[in-house]
Design an enzyme around this catalytic site. Structure first.
Site, PDB file in Angstrom:
ATOM      1  N   ARG A 291       0.432  -1.372   0.093  1.00  0.00           N
ATOM      2  CA  ARG A 291      -0.245   0.176   0.087  1.00  0.00           C
ATOM      3  C   ARG A 291       1.427   1.276  -0.100  1.00  0.00           C
ATOM      4  O   ARG A 291       1.389   1.533   0.857  1.00  0.00           O
ATOM      5  CB  ARG A 291      -1.124  -0.243   1.273  1.00  0.00           C
ATOM      6  CG  ARG A 291      -2.278  -1.315   1.318  1.00  0.00           C
ATOM      7  CD  ARG A 291      -3.057  -1.162   2.243  1.00  0.00           C
ATOM      8  NE  ARG A 291      -2.583  -0.010   3.322  1.00  0.00           N
ATOM      9  CZ  ARG A 291      -3.581   0.541   4.657  1.00  0.00           C
ATOM     10  NH1 ARG A 291      -4.547   0.314   4.435  1.00  0.00           N
ATOM     11  NH2 ARG A 291      -3.399   0.915   5.709  1.00  0.00           N
TER      12      ARG A 291
ATOM     13  N   THR B  63      -1.282   7.782  -0.025  1.00  0.00           N
ATOM     14  CA  THR B  63      -2.947   7.631  -0.844  1.00  0.00           C
ATOM     15  C   THR B  63      -3.735   6.183  -0.395  1.00  0.00           C
ATOM     16  O   THR B  63      -4.665   5.901  -0.980  1.00  0.00           O
ATOM     17  CB  THR B  63      -2.467   7.569  -2.634  1.00  0.00           C
ATOM     18  OG1 THR B  63      -1.915   5.979  -3.215  1.00  0.00           O
ATOM     19  CG2 THR B  63      -1.411   8.088  -2.827  1.00  0.00           C
TER      20      THR B  63
ATOM     21  N   ASP C 271       0.643  -3.428  12.406  1.00  0.00           N
ATOM     22  CA  ASP C 271       1.045  -3.305  10.777  1.00  0.00           C
ATOM     23  C   ASP C 271       1.348  -5.223  10.980  1.00  0.00           C
ATOM     24  O   ASP C 271       2.368  -5.535  11.487  1.00  0.00           O
ATOM     25  CB  ASP C 271       2.109  -2.641  10.844  1.00  0.00           C
ATOM     26  CG  ASP C 271       2.453  -2.944   9.473  1.00  0.00           C
ATOM     27  OD1 ASP C 271       2.966  -3.974   8.813  1.00  0.00           O
ATOM     28  OD2 ASP C 271       3.019  -1.564   8.428  1.00  0.00           O
TER      29      ASP C 271
HETATM   30  C1  PRP Z   1      -1.108  -4.821   4.480  1.00  0.00           C
HETATM   31  C2  PRP Z   1      -1.887  -6.524   4.617  1.00  0.00           C
HETATM   32  C3  PRP Z   1      -2.412  -5.975   3.536  1.00  0.00           C
HETATM   33  C4  PRP Z   1      -2.981  -4.437   2.920  1.00  0.00           C
HETATM   34  C5  PRP Z   1      -4.430  -3.784   3.381  1.00  0.00           C
HETATM   35  O1  PRP Z   1      -0.213  -4.828   3.618  1.00  0.00           O
HETATM   36  O2  PRP Z   1      -1.164  -7.045   4.933  1.00  0.00           O
HETATM   37  O3  PRP Z   1      -2.040  -6.672   2.367  1.00  0.00           O
HETATM   38  O4  PRP Z   1      -1.945  -3.980   4.339  1.00  0.00           O
HETATM   39  O5  PRP Z   1      -4.843  -2.792   3.228  1.00  0.00           O
HETATM   40  P1  PRP Z   1      -5.536  -2.384   2.148  1.00  0.00           P
HETATM   41  O6  PRP Z   1      -6.743  -3.827   2.427  1.00  0.00           O
HETATM   42  O7  PRP Z   1      -5.983  -1.182   2.584  1.00  0.00           O
HETATM   43  O8  PRP Z   1      -5.043  -2.712   0.823  1.00  0.00           O
HETATM   44  P2  PRP Z   1       1.397  -3.986   3.106  1.00  0.00           P
HETATM   45  O9  PRP Z   1       0.081  -3.244   2.488  1.00  0.00           O
HETATM   46  O10 PRP Z   1       1.328  -3.381   4.695  1.00  0.00           O
HETATM   47  O11 PRP Z   1       2.472  -4.344   2.496  1.00  0.00           O
HETATM   48  P3  PRP Z   1       3.338  -5.906   3.620  1.00  0.00           P
HETATM   49  O12 PRP Z   1       2.639  -6.835   3.698  1.00  0.00           O
HETATM   50  O13 PRP Z   1       4.868  -6.238   2.835  1.00  0.00           O
HETATM   51  O14 PRP Z   1       3.732  -4.927   4.850  1.00  0.00           O
HETATM   52  N1  URA Z   2      -2.401  -3.149   7.114  1.00  0.00           N
HETATM   53  C1  URA Z   2      -2.333  -3.713   8.308  1.00  0.00           C
HETATM   54  O1  URA Z   2      -0.654  -4.844   8.374  1.00  0.00           O
HETATM   55  N2  URA Z   2      -2.781  -3.610   8.915  1.00  0.00           N
HETATM   56  C2  URA Z   2      -3.873  -2.327   9.508  1.00  0.00           C
HETATM   57  O2  URA Z   2      -4.176  -2.476   9.651  1.00  0.00           O
HETATM   58  C3  URA Z   2      -3.985  -2.312   8.137  1.00  0.00           C
HETATM   59  C4  URA Z   2      -3.309  -2.343   7.212  1.00  0.00           C
END
Ligand code: PRP
Ligand code: URA
Length: 209
Positions: free
Chosen positions: A104, A108, A200
């Site tokens: 993400r 944005t 996270d």
């Molecule tokens: C997190 C999570 C999802 C996403 C959810 O990943 O594991 O993939 O955010 O958010 P959304 O529903 O608003 O898209 P992140 O983008 O933090 O990446 P990562 O797994 O590499 O830490």
């Molecule tokens: N991604 C995460 O890892 N945690 C949240 O709460 C939302 C998005």
């Protein structure tokens, strides 16, 4: 419309409490995420395809059912989805595993795709997209769209914690997809984090930050 299944077995609720707790150390967090994934796999495979084989019990020959494990594929969304793969493979060891890399954009909140690699026969499999978190739904929707673009039609989504906003987004963009969640939380905060959530997921799984 696809199903929305809340997998709220007491064992899952118990483990989720420790997953959410900010004092849970990385090692325990990782183990618990794997264990909840195993328990959710039990629910998501309830309608998994079976085939029959002939065996002999000590008493008689019989036709008996075995899971067509080769008909299932797992597609973790990187990174955090990786934390659920081994737990599911414990129940479905012959499932193949594809990967979709998305993160993400923190400003944005839009998903950015950086990697995709699927089993060659992905189109013939029931694919379970896995990610611990469904927040805005942007990442899950992008992953499901990427799979549909490549001809995959039998899709399910498995997440640990979902926000109502994410559930709504997925069900409106992909009404054909069954959604399995361990907990449906209250809301998103102004940074797009699930409240109360678990923080996270990727950072807690991999000990980053
Ligand atoms: C997190 C999570 C999802 C996403 C959810 O990943 O594991 O993939 O955010 O958010 P959304 O529903 O608003 O898209 P992140 O983008 O933090 O990446 P990562 O797994 O590499 O830490
Ligand atoms: N991604 C995460 O890892 N945690 C949240 O709460 C939302 C998005």
């Amino acid at each position: 419309m696809g199903k929305l299944v809340i997998c709220d077995h007491p064992l899952i609720q118990h483990k989720l409490t420790f997953i959410r707790d900010k004092n849970t150390i990385t090692k325990d967090f990782r183990e618990l995420v794997g264990e909840v994934a195993t328990l959710m796999a039990y629910e998501i495979t309830r309608e998994a395809p079976l085939e029959h084989t002939t065996i002999e019990t000590p008493v008689a020959e019989m036709e008996s059912a075995v899971l067509s494990g080769r008909m299932i594929g797992l597609v973790p969304i990187l990174r955090a989805g990786l934390g659920m793969v081994d737990g599911i493979l414990q129940l479905i060891p012959s499932a193949k595993v594809g990967h979709i890399g998305l993160y993400r954009n923190e400003e944005t909140l839009q998903p950015v795709e950086y990697y995709i690699n699927l089993p060659t026969d992905a189109q013939e499999r029931m694919l379970i997209v896995i990610d611990p978190m469904l927040a805005t739904g942007g990442s899950a929707n992008a992953a499901l769209s990427a799979l549909k673009k490549r001809g995959c039609t039998h899709l399910k989504l498995m997440v640990l914690i979902a926000a109502p906003e994410g559930v709504e987004a997925v069900r409106s963009a992909h009404p054909d997809v069954d959604l399995y969640v361990a907990a449906l939380d209250e809301r998103l905060n102004e940074h797009g984090y699930i409240v109360p959530g678990l923080g996270d997921a990727g950072d807690r799984l991999f000990g980053t930050k």
